[in-house]
Design a protein around this motif. Structure first.
Motif, short mmCIF file in Angstrom:
data_model
loop_
_atom_site.label_atom_id
_atom_site.label_comp_id
_atom_site.label_asym_id
_atom_site.label_seq_id
_atom_site.Cartn_x
_atom_site.Cartn_y
_atom_site.Cartn_z
N UNK A 34 0.84 -1.20 0.00
CA UNK A 34 0.00 0.00 0.00
C UNK A 34 0.88 1.25 0.00
N UNK A 35 0.50 2.22 -0.83
CA UNK A 35 1.35 3.39 -0.98
C UNK A 35 1.50 4.17 0.32
N UNK A 36 0.43 4.22 1.11
CA UNK A 36 0.52 5.00 2.35
C UNK A 36 1.50 4.37 3.32
N UNK A 93 4.66 6.19 5.01
CA UNK A 93 4.98 6.24 6.44
C UNK A 93 6.39 5.72 6.68
N UNK A 94 6.74 4.65 5.99
CA UNK A 94 8.09 4.11 6.17
C UNK A 94 9.13 5.10 5.67
N UNK A 95 8.79 5.84 4.63
CA UNK A 95 9.68 6.88 4.11
C UNK A 95 9.86 7.98 5.17
N UNK A 96 8.76 8.42 5.78
CA UNK A 96 8.85 9.45 6.82
C UNK A 96 9.71 8.95 7.98
N UNK A 97 9.46 7.70 8.34
CA UNK A 97 10.17 7.12 9.48
C UNK A 97 11.67 7.13 9.22
N UNK A 112 10.28 8.62 18.48
CA UNK A 112 9.87 7.26 18.14
C UNK A 112 8.67 7.33 17.20
N UNK A 113 8.61 6.37 16.29
CA UNK A 113 7.46 6.29 15.39
C UNK A 113 7.16 4.82 15.19
N UNK A 114 5.91 4.47 15.39
CA UNK A 114 5.54 3.06 15.28
C UNK A 114 4.27 2.93 14.45
#
Length: 127
Positions: free
Chosen positions: A16-18, A22-26, A35-37
């Protein structure tokens, strides 16, 4: 990119693109938060939920839903952001940390990038 009116066709061959967003932002903003989960991914609704913890001493924590149009804050440990929406991850981080703290850190990052680019372009101008 071309947007397929039927999103279910593409699901098989790519994540999924979103979630990728999110993984890109992380990855790219990891200096900007503590922290980001990723909490949940709902591919059918094209929604990703994640928790973000501020680098500020308060360790302010928000849970956020990202859909294709915006970030929506579901919970905020300090209540102030609950139900607010943000168009970009930068806006969300800025609100989480307080614009002053966020702005100075972003300026540092940008000026480092600019300095690196300037160093590169100086060499080209000498030729």
């Amino acid at each position: 990119g071309h947007i397929d009116p039927n999103p279910h066709c593409a699901m098989g061959d790519s994540e999924p693109t979103l979630l990728a967003d999110v993984q890109h932002y992380k990855e790219h903003y990891k200096d900007m938060f503590h922290e980001m989960e990723i909490l949940r991914v709902l591919p059918k609704e094209d929604v990703t939920e994640f928790r973000l913890v501020s680098r500020q001493p308060s360790r302010r924590t928000v849970e956020v839903t990202l859909n294709s149009s915006c970030f929506r804050v579901m919970t905020d440990s300090q209540e102030g952001l609950k139900d607010q929406t943000f168009e970009s991850f930068e806006q969300l981080l800025s609100a989480l940390d307080g614009a002053d703290a966020f702005g100075s850190r972003l300026c540092d990052l940008v000026s480092q990038q600019l300095a690196a680019e300037m160093a590169g372009s100086d060499e080209q101008q000498l030729r």
